[in-house]
Design a protein around this motif. Sequence first.
Motif, PDB file in Angstrom:
ATOM      1  N   PHE A 127       1.147  -1.030   0.204  1.00  0.00           N
ATOM      2  CA  PHE A 127       0.253  -0.273  -0.324  1.00  0.00           C
ATOM      3  C   PHE A 127       0.760   0.751  -0.371  1.00  0.00           C
ATOM      4  O   PHE A 127       1.819   1.325   0.801  1.00  0.00           O
ATOM      5  CB  PHE A 127      -1.104   0.024   1.000  1.00  0.00           C
ATOM      6  N   LEU A 128       0.654   2.227  -1.057  1.00  0.00           N
ATOM      7  CA  LEU A 128       1.054   3.334  -1.204  1.00  0.00           C
ATOM      8  C   LEU A 128       0.871   4.452  -0.572  1.00  0.00           C
ATOM      9  O   LEU A 128      -0.507   4.999  -0.617  1.00  0.00           O
ATOM     10  CB  LEU A 128       1.359   3.249  -2.626  1.00  0.00           C
ATOM     11  N   TYR A 129       2.163   5.180   0.954  1.00  0.00           N
ATOM     12  CA  TYR A 129       1.197   6.566   0.991  1.00  0.00           C
ATOM     13  C   TYR A 129       1.735   7.485   1.814  1.00  0.00           C
ATOM     14  O   TYR A 129       3.300   7.095   2.000  1.00  0.00           O
ATOM     15  CB  TYR A 129       1.126   5.480   3.181  1.00  0.00           C
ATOM     16  N   THR A 130       1.976   8.261   0.745  1.00  0.00           N
ATOM     17  CA  THR A 130       2.841   9.426   0.018  1.00  0.00           C
ATOM     18  C   THR A 130       2.108  10.384  -0.213  1.00  0.00           C
ATOM     19  O   THR A 130       0.990  10.835   0.187  1.00  0.00           O
ATOM     20  CB  THR A 130       3.387   9.634  -0.962  1.00  0.00           C
ATOM     21  N   ASP A 131       3.258  11.769  -0.068  1.00  0.00           N
ATOM     22  CA  ASP A 131       2.657  13.593  -0.095  1.00  0.00           C
ATOM     23  C   ASP A 131       2.936  13.685  -1.728  1.00  0.00           C
ATOM     24  O   ASP A 131       3.026  14.891  -1.447  1.00  0.00           O
ATOM     25  CB  ASP A 131       3.202  14.333   0.736  1.00  0.00           C
ATOM     26  N   LEU A 147      -3.524   3.821  -1.236  1.00  0.00           N
ATOM     27  CA  LEU A 147      -3.519   4.139  -0.421  1.00  0.00           C
ATOM     28  C   LEU A 147      -4.226   5.420  -0.486  1.00  0.00           C
ATOM     29  O   LEU A 147      -5.081   6.183  -0.470  1.00  0.00           O
ATOM     30  CB  LEU A 147      -3.414   4.177   0.933  1.00  0.00           C
ATOM     31  N   MET A 148      -3.300   6.528  -0.803  1.00  0.00           N
ATOM     32  CA  MET A 148      -3.568   8.102  -0.712  1.00  0.00           C
ATOM     33  C   MET A 148      -1.876   9.160  -1.445  1.00  0.00           C
ATOM     34  O   MET A 148      -0.610   8.551  -0.245  1.00  0.00           O
ATOM     35  CB  MET A 148      -3.697   8.915   0.465  1.00  0.00           C
ATOM     36  N   LEU A 177      -4.108   2.063   9.707  1.00  0.00           N
ATOM     37  CA  LEU A 177      -3.405   0.855   9.095  1.00  0.00           C
ATOM     38  C   LEU A 177      -4.171  -0.417   9.895  1.00  0.00           C
ATOM     39  O   LEU A 177      -3.847  -1.224   8.819  1.00  0.00           O
ATOM     40  CB  LEU A 177      -2.660   1.154  10.624  1.00  0.00           C
ATOM     41  N   PRO A 178      -5.232   0.400  10.550  1.00  0.00           N
ATOM     42  CA  PRO A 178      -6.514  -1.247  11.068  1.00  0.00           C
ATOM     43  C   PRO A 178      -7.273  -1.198  10.003  1.00  0.00           C
ATOM     44  O   PRO A 178      -7.925  -2.850  10.300  1.00  0.00           O
ATOM     45  CB  PRO A 178      -7.263  -0.689  12.158  1.00  0.00           C
ATOM     46  N   TYR A 179      -7.376  -0.822   9.496  1.00  0.00           N
ATOM     47  CA  TYR A 179      -8.092  -0.912   8.655  1.00  0.00           C
ATOM     48  C   TYR A 179      -8.039  -1.964   7.081  1.00  0.00           C
ATOM     49  O   TYR A 179      -8.141  -1.585   5.721  1.00  0.00           O
ATOM     50  CB  TYR A 179      -9.216   0.398   6.981  1.00  0.00           C
ATOM     51  N   LEU A 180      -6.255  -1.868   6.848  1.00  0.00           N
ATOM     52  CA  LEU A 180      -5.565  -2.836   5.963  1.00  0.00           C
ATOM     53  C   LEU A 180      -5.802  -3.894   6.707  1.00  0.00           C
ATOM     54  O   LEU A 180      -5.214  -4.582   7.252  1.00  0.00           O
ATOM     55  CB  LEU A 180      -4.079  -2.346   6.144  1.00  0.00           C
ATOM     56  N   PRO A 181      -5.577  -5.580   5.210  1.00  0.00           N
ATOM     57  CA  PRO A 181      -5.212  -6.571   5.959  1.00  0.00           C
ATOM     58  C   PRO A 181      -4.326  -6.445   6.632  1.00  0.00           C
ATOM     59  O   PRO A 181      -3.798  -6.293   6.343  1.00  0.00           O
ATOM     60  CB  PRO A 181      -5.574  -7.140   4.187  1.00  0.00           C
ATOM     61  N   VAL A 190       3.311  -1.844   4.044  1.00  0.00           N
ATOM     62  CA  VAL A 190       2.790   0.335   3.625  1.00  0.00           C
ATOM     63  C   VAL A 190       4.473   0.542   3.531  1.00  0.00           C
ATOM     64  O   VAL A 190       5.071   0.432   4.067  1.00  0.00           O
ATOM     65  CB  VAL A 190       2.245   0.628   4.665  1.00  0.00           C
ATOM     66  N   LEU A 191       4.405   1.596   2.325  1.00  0.00           N
ATOM     67  CA  LEU A 191       5.578   1.883   2.075  1.00  0.00           C
ATOM     68  C   LEU A 191       4.834   3.545   2.249  1.00  0.00           C
ATOM     69  O   LEU A 191       4.692   3.954   1.233  1.00  0.00           O
ATOM     70  CB  LEU A 191       5.807   2.049   0.552  1.00  0.00           C
ATOM     71  N   ALA A 192       5.526   4.334   2.620  1.00  0.00           N
ATOM     72  CA  ALA A 192       5.113   5.593   3.396  1.00  0.00           C
ATOM     73  C   ALA A 192       6.355   6.843   3.670  1.00  0.00           C
ATOM     74  O   ALA A 192       7.570   6.583   3.695  1.00  0.00           O
ATOM     75  CB  ALA A 192       4.762   5.093   4.903  1.00  0.00           C
TER      76      ALA A 192
END
Length: 265
Positions: free
Chosen positions: A11-15, A43-44, A63-67, A72-74
């Motif tokens: 899951f990708l989480y970036t700005d 993810l966003m 995080l709790p909503y991910l399997p 997570v690549l943040a």
Amino acid sequence: MNQRAHPGAVFLYTDYTRLGPYVGHLHARLLQAVDPAPTVIDLMHDAPAFRADCAAYLLAANLPYLPADAVVLAVVDPGVGTERPGLILRAQERWLIGPDNGLLAVAAQDGADVEAYRLPPAPPGIPATFHGRDVFADAAAQVAATGRPPSGAERVDHWVGQKWLRDWDALIYTDGFGNLISGRRGASAPSHADVLIGGEALGQAEKFADVPEGTAFWYVNALGLVEVAVNSGSAAARLGAAPGTPLRWRPRGEPLLQSAPRPGS
């Protein structure tokens, strides 16, 4: 590298935003790093820009909503290219990979038996400004493929943000509707209290339809965080607030409560 038959999802989480090629480069690197390639999910990409502190509280709420076993690549990384190390955390049965600047720290507070690993220094010759692609993506792909930290990762006991408070009484994110999400969990919010922000005292409601159109209020959102909104309007525009703006709590008929301070203060 002993791979699993079916790699976990990344899951990708970036700005980074969706502008430019940067998100596409992450996808491309992940698709080429291991075979079979992991499933990649955005993810966003509008996490609070340059604000690892704000983004850390928002990531923890997601995080709790991910399997289970998600990777997570943040990346919210204004210190990219400096000596700040890369970090891998195993928390809540999920893996988090990114810079050691506090971004991953709040999510780890909700997990028992957290494992932490420091990534090796970035290899020579790579660009100094795109570690999301050239360092973290490879690590994320290897973790997704094997369920273990990559070769060369060193177990550590300390990381940036490890002692930040779990709740932060400040706004951390403005969504596309102008709603303002805070770092305060609804479960720990003062009961029967108004939020003071932008010169207004805002009462609590359960949902938008509980107040007249144009009314500002606060509620507990679907991520479990306190959020400030305006029914059929933009709270950001109305209140002139943005990430980093503090929340102040006032129980009805009582003095102001002390707010949870900014991380690191």
